[in-house]
Design a protein around this motif. Structure first.
Motif, PDB file in Angstrom:
ATOM      1  N   PRO A   1       4.744   5.851 -16.091  1.00 37.83           N
ATOM      2  CA  PRO A   1       4.989   6.622 -17.323  1.00 37.83           C
ATOM      3  C   PRO A   1       6.392   6.332 -17.838  1.00 37.83           C
ATOM      4  O   PRO A   1       7.333   6.145 -17.066  1.00 37.83           O
ATOM      5  CB  PRO A   1       4.820   8.070 -16.870  1.00 37.83           C
ATOM      6  CG  PRO A   1       5.124   8.049 -15.415  1.00 37.83           C
ATOM      7  CD  PRO A   1       4.652   6.733 -14.900  1.00 37.83           C
ATOM      8  N   TRP A   2       6.519   6.276 -19.156  1.00 38.51           N
ATOM      9  CA  TRP A   2       7.824   6.003 -19.745  1.00 38.51           C
ATOM     10  C   TRP A   2       8.667   7.270 -19.722  1.00 38.51           C
ATOM     11  O   TRP A   2       8.370   8.248 -20.387  1.00 38.51           O
ATOM     12  CB  TRP A   2       7.664   5.491 -21.171  1.00 38.51           C
ATOM     13  CG  TRP A   2       8.981   5.459 -21.909  1.00 38.51           C
ATOM     14  CD1 TRP A   2       9.420   6.317 -22.855  1.00 38.51           C
ATOM     15  CD2 TRP A   2      10.030   4.507 -21.719  1.00 38.51           C
ATOM     16  NE1 TRP A   2      10.662   5.989 -23.280  1.00 38.51           N
ATOM     17  CE2 TRP A   2      11.082   4.863 -22.593  1.00 38.51           C
ATOM     18  CE3 TRP A   2      10.188   3.396 -20.886  1.00 38.51           C
ATOM     19  CZ2 TRP A   2      12.259   4.154 -22.687  1.00 38.51           C
ATOM     20  CZ3 TRP A   2      11.383   2.684 -20.971  1.00 38.51           C
ATOM     21  CH2 TRP A   2      12.398   3.056 -21.859  1.00 38.51           C
ATOM     22  N   ARG A   3       9.742   7.205 -18.936  1.00 33.65           N
ATOM     23  CA  ARG A   3      10.707   8.299 -18.895  1.00 33.65           C
ATOM     24  C   ARG A   3      12.074   7.708 -18.628  1.00 33.65           C
ATOM     25  O   ARG A   3      12.231   6.898 -17.710  1.00 33.65           O
ATOM     26  CB  ARG A   3      10.389   9.303 -17.783  1.00 33.65           C
ATOM     27  CG  ARG A   3       9.124  10.130 -18.020  1.00 33.65           C
ATOM     28  CD  ARG A   3       8.889  11.075 -16.875  1.00 33.65           C
ATOM     29  NE  ARG A   3       7.641  11.782 -16.973  1.00 33.65           N
ATOM     30  CZ  ARG A   3       7.143  12.582 -16.035  1.00 33.65           C
ATOM     31  NH1 ARG A   3       7.827  12.728 -14.907  1.00 33.65           N
ATOM     32  NH2 ARG A   3       5.995  13.195 -16.215  1.00 33.65           N
ATOM     33  N   GLY A   4      13.010   8.153 -19.411  1.00 29.99           N
ATOM     34  CA  GLY A   4      14.383   7.740 -19.155  1.00 29.99           C
ATOM     35  C   GLY A   4      15.050   8.682 -18.173  1.00 29.99           C
ATOM     36  O   GLY A   4      14.600   9.813 -17.961  1.00 29.99           O
TER      37      GLY A   4
ATOM     38  N   PHE B   1       3.651  10.056  -9.610  1.00 25.56           N
ATOM     39  CA  PHE B   1       3.357  10.068 -11.050  1.00 25.56           C
ATOM     40  C   PHE B   1       1.905  10.408 -11.386  1.00 25.56           C
ATOM     41  O   PHE B   1       1.602  10.829 -12.501  1.00 25.56           O
ATOM     42  CB  PHE B   1       3.700   8.706 -11.667  1.00 25.56           C
ATOM     43  CG  PHE B   1       5.157   8.350 -11.599  1.00 25.56           C
ATOM     44  CD1 PHE B   1       5.594   7.346 -10.737  1.00 25.56           C
ATOM     45  CD2 PHE B   1       6.087   9.006 -12.371  1.00 25.56           C
ATOM     46  CE1 PHE B   1       6.931   7.022 -10.684  1.00 25.56           C
ATOM     47  CE2 PHE B   1       7.418   8.682 -12.331  1.00 25.56           C
ATOM     48  CZ  PHE B   1       7.861   7.681 -11.464  1.00 25.56           C
ATOM     49  N   GLY B   2       0.968  10.185 -10.462  1.00 24.58           N
ATOM     50  CA  GLY B   2      -0.433  10.481 -10.748  1.00 24.58           C
ATOM     51  C   GLY B   2      -1.330   9.271 -10.518  1.00 24.58           C
ATOM     52  O   GLY B   2      -0.871   8.127 -10.383  1.00 24.58           O
TER      53      GLY B   2
ATOM     54  N   GLU C   1       0.834  -1.204   0.000  1.00 24.12           N
ATOM     55  CA  GLU C   1       0.000   0.000   0.000  1.00 24.12           C
ATOM     56  C   GLU C   1       0.863   1.245   0.000  1.00 24.12           C
ATOM     57  O   GLU C   1       0.550   2.243  -0.647  1.00 24.12           O
ATOM     58  CB  GLU C   1      -0.916  -0.008   1.218  1.00 24.12           C
ATOM     59  CG  GLU C   1      -1.878   1.194   1.239  1.00 24.12           C
ATOM     60  CD  GLU C   1      -2.794   1.167   2.445  1.00 24.12           C
ATOM     61  OE1 GLU C   1      -3.661   2.060   2.523  1.00 24.12           O
ATOM     62  OE2 GLU C   1      -2.634   0.268   3.288  1.00 24.12           O
ATOM     63  N   ASN C   2       1.980   1.166   0.718  1.00 25.17           N
ATOM     64  CA  ASN C   2       2.906   2.297   0.737  1.00 25.17           C
ATOM     65  C   ASN C   2       3.508   2.522  -0.648  1.00 25.17           C
ATOM     66  O   ASN C   2       3.657   3.662  -1.105  1.00 25.17           O
ATOM     67  CB  ASN C   2       4.000   2.047   1.777  1.00 25.17           C
ATOM     68  CG  ASN C   2       4.986   3.194   1.861  1.00 25.17           C
ATOM     69  OD1 ASN C   2       5.998   3.194   1.167  1.00 25.17           O
ATOM     70  ND2 ASN C   2       4.676   4.177   2.708  1.00 25.17           N
ATOM     71  N   VAL C   3       3.864   1.397  -1.338  1.00 27.91           N
ATOM     72  CA  VAL C   3       4.408   1.516  -2.695  1.00 27.91           C
ATOM     73  C   VAL C   3       3.362   2.140  -3.628  1.00 27.91           C
ATOM     74  O   VAL C   3       3.674   3.025  -4.435  1.00 27.91           O
ATOM     75  CB  VAL C   3       4.846   0.131  -3.217  1.00 27.91           C
ATOM     76  CG1 VAL C   3       5.313   0.220  -4.669  1.00 27.91           C
ATOM     77  CG2 VAL C   3       5.965  -0.429  -2.342  1.00 27.91           C
ATOM     78  N   GLN C   4       2.101   1.661  -3.486  1.00 29.25           N
ATOM     79  CA  GLN C   4       1.009   2.205  -4.311  1.00 29.25           C
ATOM     80  C   GLN C   4       0.852   3.710  -4.096  1.00 29.25           C
ATOM     81  O   GLN C   4       0.734   4.494  -5.041  1.00 29.25           O
ATOM     82  CB  GLN C   4      -0.289   1.472  -3.968  1.00 29.25           C
ATOM     83  CG  GLN C   4      -1.514   1.945  -4.724  1.00 29.25           C
ATOM     84  CD  GLN C   4      -1.649   1.282  -6.069  1.00 29.25           C
ATOM     85  OE1 GLN C   4      -0.760   1.433  -6.910  1.00 29.25           O
ATOM     86  NE2 GLN C   4      -2.724   0.538  -6.262  1.00 29.25           N
ATOM     87  N   SER C   5       0.849   4.140  -2.848  1.00 28.16           N
ATOM     88  CA  SER C   5       0.668   5.557  -2.538  1.00 28.16           C
ATOM     89  C   SER C   5       1.811   6.392  -3.074  1.00 28.16           C
ATOM     90  O   SER C   5       1.600   7.488  -3.616  1.00 28.16           O
ATOM     91  CB  SER C   5       0.543   5.750  -1.022  1.00 28.16           C
ATOM     92  OG  SER C   5      -0.567   5.035  -0.525  1.00 28.16           O
ATOM     93  N   ARG C   6       3.035   5.897  -2.926  1.00 26.97           N
ATOM     94  CA  ARG C   6       4.206   6.659  -3.406  1.00 26.97           C
ATOM     95  C   ARG C   6       4.155   6.821  -4.927  1.00 26.97           C
ATOM     96  O   ARG C   6       4.443   7.899  -5.463  1.00 26.97           O
ATOM     97  CB  ARG C   6       5.483   5.939  -2.969  1.00 26.97           C
ATOM     98  CG  ARG C   6       5.765   6.048  -1.480  1.00 26.97           C
ATOM     99  CD  ARG C   6       6.898   5.133  -1.089  1.00 26.97           C
ATOM    100  NE  ARG C   6       8.092   5.402  -1.871  1.00 26.97           N
ATOM    101  CZ  ARG C   6       8.939   4.465  -2.331  1.00 26.97           C
ATOM    102  NH1 ARG C   6       8.688   3.195  -2.064  1.00 26.97           N
ATOM    103  NH2 ARG C   6       9.989   4.810  -3.040  1.00 26.97           N
ATOM    104  N   ILE C   7       3.795   5.741  -5.638  1.00 23.59           N
ATOM    105  CA  ILE C   7       3.742   5.820  -7.108  1.00 23.59           C
ATOM    106  C   ILE C   7       2.691   6.839  -7.558  1.00 23.59           C
ATOM    107  O   ILE C   7       2.944   7.701  -8.414  1.00 23.59           O
ATOM    108  CB  ILE C   7       3.448   4.439  -7.712  1.00 23.59           C
ATOM    109  CG1 ILE C   7       4.652   3.506  -7.501  1.00 23.59           C
ATOM    110  CG2 ILE C   7       3.134   4.560  -9.199  1.00 23.59           C
ATOM    111  CD1 ILE C   7       4.407   2.086  -7.983  1.00 23.59           C
ATOM    112  N   ARG C   8       1.512   6.772  -6.975  1.00 22.72           N
ATOM    113  CA  ARG C   8       0.435   7.675  -7.412  1.00 22.72           C
ATOM    114  C   ARG C   8       0.690   9.106  -6.986  1.00 22.72           C
ATOM    115  O   ARG C   8       0.287  10.045  -7.680  1.00 22.72           O
ATOM    116  CB  ARG C   8      -0.899   7.170  -6.861  1.00 22.72           C
ATOM    117  CG  ARG C   8      -1.333   5.872  -7.528  1.00 22.72           C
ATOM    118  CD  ARG C   8      -2.716   5.439  -7.137  1.00 22.72           C
ATOM    119  NE  ARG C   8      -3.135   4.283  -7.937  1.00 22.72           N
ATOM    120  CZ  ARG C   8      -4.279   3.636  -7.787  1.00 22.72           C
ATOM    121  NH1 ARG C   8      -5.136   4.037  -6.834  1.00 22.72           N
ATOM    122  NH2 ARG C   8      -4.573   2.618  -8.563  1.00 22.72           N
ATOM    123  N   MET C   9       1.349   9.271  -5.862  1.00 26.02           N
ATOM    124  CA  MET C   9       1.658  10.635  -5.448  1.00 26.02           C
ATOM    125  C   MET C   9       2.732  11.241  -6.338  1.00 26.02           C
ATOM    126  O   MET C   9       2.683  12.436  -6.650  1.00 26.02           O
ATOM    127  CB  MET C   9       2.126  10.634  -3.989  1.00 26.02           C
ATOM    128  CG  MET C   9       2.415  12.036  -3.445  1.00 26.02           C
ATOM    129  SD  MET C   9       2.824  11.998  -1.702  1.00 26.02           S
ATOM    130  CE  MET C   9       1.283  11.407  -1.040  1.00 26.02           C
TER     131      MET C   9
END
Length: 573
Positions: free
Chosen positions: A565-568, A542-543, A532-540
Motif C-alpha cells: 500500500p502507498w504510504r509515506g 499490510f493484509g 516465505e518469511n518476507v511474504q508472511s510478514r508483509i501480509r500480516m
C-alpha cells in the motif's frame, strides 16, 4: 449476502407461505366450493318448491273460475224465462209486456252472474239460433262471433264447449285483454233435439293468473294445452322448442273442469341473477377479507423475518471473519434472545481475534528481533574470508571500503526502533550489501537502481529487498549477472520490481503438482530470512492482497514484484 435457489426454496418465508396456503387458503376455498355447490342444490330445491306452489295456486284459481263459469251456464240453460224468450221471436215480441219483462229479468240475471264470475270483466250472452242475442256487453263483436260458436255448441249437444280465442277484442274491457279470452258455449235444447240457441260466456285469460305472485312475470312461458295436446294459448316458437325437445316443461297441472293442462316453464333469470348477486357479494367479501388478512399476515411475517434475516447475514459475515456488524436484536421473544446471545458471542469472538492478533504480532516482532540477532553466519564468514584474502594479496584501499559497508549493514540490521522503514533506507542497505557481494563474485554482478525520488519516502518492512536480491544472485547462474530494481506508484499502490538476467525459475518446478515444492517463494531461503518469511510478514502487516509475486520474464531471467500500500513515512499508520 447471496441466497442460492436451494436456500430460497427452503426459506422460512416460503414455509410460512405454504403453511398459510395449506391450512388457511385451501380450507377456505374448499368451504366456498362446497358452499356454492350446496347453494345450487338448495336454490334448485327452493325454486322447484316455490314454483310448484305458485302453479298450484294458479291452477286452483283457474279451476274455480271455470267451475263458476260452468255453474252460470247451468243456470242459464235451465232458466224458464230464457227458454220462453228463445221460443218466441225475440226482438219482434218486445212490444209484448210479458216478453219485455222476461228480457229485463234476463238482463238483470246476467248482470248478477257476471259479477259472480268476475267483477264485470267477463261477457255473458244468450244467442238465439234465429239471430237474436241478449248480452251483458252490447259490442257488435259479440254478435259477429256467435255464428262461429254455433257449430261447437251443436257438436257438444248441450255439453260445455271450451276454447281459447286469442283474437277476440271487446269494447269496455280494454287493458285487460292481452292474450285473448277463454270461451265456453252450451246448446240450450229445451224439449227439442235441435235446440233454441246457446249460452256464450267469455272472460280474459289473463284473469286466471292475476293475483298469483310470481306468475305474472313468467306470463310468456305459460301454455294451455287441450286434452288432445293442442296448443290453445302460449307462444308458438317456445312451444315448438318444447315439442322438439330443446326445452322442457318443468311444471304441469291439469284443470279438472276442462281436462286441459297448464304447463309452465319458469324463467329462472331473475332467480339466477339474485343468486349471482349473492355469490358476487360473498366472493368479493371473501376476497376483501382475504386481502386484509394477507396484508396483515405478510406484514407480521416480514417483521418476524427481519431479525432472522439480520441474524443470518451477521452469521454469514462472521463465518467470513467479519465480526463488526452485530445482528439486529429486538424484543424479548426467542428470536430476540437468540440475536442478543449471538451478539454477545460475536463480541467475545472479536475480543479473542484481537487478542490472538496481538499475540501473533508480538511473536512476529520477537521473531524479527531474533532474526536481527542472527545475520547469516555463512554470509559473515564469506565476507570476512574475502576481506582476508584481499588483505593478503593486495594492500588496496578496498579493504577499508568493505569494512565500512559491513559496519553499516551490521548497524542497520541491529537497529530496533521500528520494523517499518523507508524505501530509501532499504535501497541504501542493498547498495552496501551488494558492494560486499561484488567483491565475493569478482565484480561479475551488477546492481542498477531506478527509483523516482518522490517514492523514496514510501513505507515498507525492514529486510524486504535483501532476501530477494540474494535469491537472484544465488539462482541467476549467469556471468555477468545484472540485477535491476525499479519502483512506481499506481492507484494507491506501491510496486517494487526486482529483475535479473539469470536463468529464471525452473519450468519443471513451476509445473510440479506439489504446491509446497513448486512455489518459488517457499524455496527461496538463503540468508536466514527466507522469501516465505518476507511474504508472511508483509501480509500480516499490510493484509492479504499484498506481498511477493514471482514469475519468469519473456526474454530471460526472473522477476519479483512487491506490492505494497502507498504510504509515506509522514502519513499516520
Amino acid at each position: 449476502m447471496t441466497i442460492n435457489k436451494r436456500q430460497l426454496f427452503f426459506s422460512l418465508r416460503l414455509k410460512f407461505l405454504l403453511a398459510f396456503t395449506l391450512f388457511i387458503v385451501a380450507p377456505v376455498l374448499l368451504m366456498m366450493y362446497l358452499y356454492f355447490v350446496q347453494s345450487d342444490k338448495i336454490f334448485m330445491e327452493t325454486m322447484t318448491d316455490t314454483q310448484t306452489q305458485v302453479l298450484k295456486r294458479v291452477t286452483d284459481r283457474a279451476d274455480d273460475m271455470l267451475n263458476r263459469t260452468l255453474n252460470v251456464s247451468n243456470l242459464l240453460i235451465n232458466d224458464y224465462d230464457v227458454l220462453q224468450l228463445l221460443r218466441s221471436s225475440g226482438l219482434s215480441n218486445l212490444d209484448d209486456y210479458p216478453t219485455y219483462q222476461r228480457v229485463i229479468g234476463l238482463q238483470s240475471k246476467m248482470d248478477n252472474l257476471i259479477a259472480y264470475i268476475l267483477d264485470n270483466h267477463a261477457v255473458v250472452a244468450v244467442y238465439g239460433l234465429d239471430g237474436s242475442i241478449y248480452a251483458t256487453n252490447q259490442d257488435e263483436t259479440i254478435l259477429k262471433v256467435m255464428p262461429d260458436y254455433v257449430k261447437q255448441a251443436k257438436e257438444k249437444n248441450g255439453a260445455p264447449a271450451w276454447d281459447v280465442n286469442p283474437s277476440l277484442k271487446v269494447k269496455g274491457l280494454e287493458g285487460n285483454q292481452e292474450g285473448g279470452f277463454i270461451t265456453m258455449v252450451r246448446l240450450i235444447k229445451g224439449e227439442t233435439t235441435k235446440g233454441y240457441g246457446l249460452v256464450f260466456i267469455a272472460f280474459p285469460i289473463k284473469e286466471m293468473f292475476l293475483g298469483s305472485s310470481g306468475v305474472e312475470e313468467d306470463f310468456r312461458a305459460q301454455f294451455l294445452i287441450s286434452d288432445r295436446s293442442r296448443l290453445l294459448w302460449g307462444q308458438d316458437d317456445l312451444w315448438n322448442r318444447i315439442e322438439s325437445g330443446n326445452e322442457q316443461s318443468l311444471f304441469t297441472q291439469t284443470l279438472k273442469a276442462t281436462g286441459w293442462q297448464l304447463r309452465w316453464i319458469p324463467l329462472q333469470e331473475p332467480w339466477l341473477q339474485q343468486l349471482k348477486n349473492v355469490r358476487s357479494t360473498t366472493t368479493w367479501s371473501v376476497i376483501i377479507v382475504f386481502a386484509c388478512f394477507l396484508f396483515i399476515y405478510v406484514y407480521f411475517t416480514l417483521r418476524l423475518m427481519k431479525p432472522i434475516r439480520s441474524l443470518v447475514q451477521a452469521m454469514g459475515k462472521a463465518s467470513s471473519g467479519n465480526f463488526e456488524k452485530p445482528a439486529l436484536a429486538g424484543g424479548n421473544d426467542e428470536i430476540g434472545l437468540l440475536s442478543h446471545h449471538f451478539n454477545r458471542m460475536l463480541s467475545s469472538l472479536k475480543e479473542m481475534v484481537a487478542t490472538l492478533r496481538e499475540e501473533q504480532q508480538l511473536k512476529e516482532e520477537a521473531r524479527f528481533l531474533a532474526l536481527q540477532a542472527q545475520i547469516s553466519p555463512h554470509f559473515l564468514f564469506n565476507a570476512l574470508n574475502s576481506i582476508k584474502w584481499l588483505a593478503l594479496f593486495s594492500g588496496a584501499k578496498n579493504v577499508a571500503d568493505m569494512i565500512t559497508s559491513l559496519g553499516i549493514m551490521l548497524s542497520y540490521s541491529m537497529k530496533q526502533e521500528s520494523e517499518v522503514v523507508t524505501l530509501k533506507a532499504e535501497l541504501d542497505f542493498i547498495q552496501h550489501y551488494f558492494a560486499l557481494q561484488k567483491i565475493r563474485f569478482n565484480d561479475n554482478i551488477e546492481l542498477s537502481i531506478d527509483v523516482d525520488e518522490n517514492l523514496l519516502s514510501a513505507r515498507m518492512l525492514k529486510f524486504t529487498l535483501q532476501p530477494i536480491v540474494e535469491n537472484s544472485i544465488i539462482h541467476g547462474n549467469r556471468i555477468p549477472l545484472v540485477i535491476r530494481i525499479t519502483a512506481y506508484h499506481e492507484d494507491d499502490l506501491l510496486f517494487v520490481t526486482i529483475t535479473d538476467n539469470g536463468q529464471g525459475l525452473s519450468e519443471s518446478k513451476l509445473a510440479d503438482d506439489d504446491s509446497q515444492r513448486s512455489d518459488p517463494i517457499r524455496q527461496g531461503k538463503y540468508s536466514g530470512i527466507g522469501l516465505e518469511n518476507v511474504q508472511s510478514r508483509i501480509r500480516m502487516h499490510f493484509g492479504e492482497p499484498y506481498g511477493l509475486f514471482m514469475h519468469n520474464r519473456l526474454d530471460a531471467g526472473a522477476e519479483t514484484v512487491i506490492r505494497l500500500p502507498w504510504r509515506g513515512m509522514e502519513d499516520s499508520a
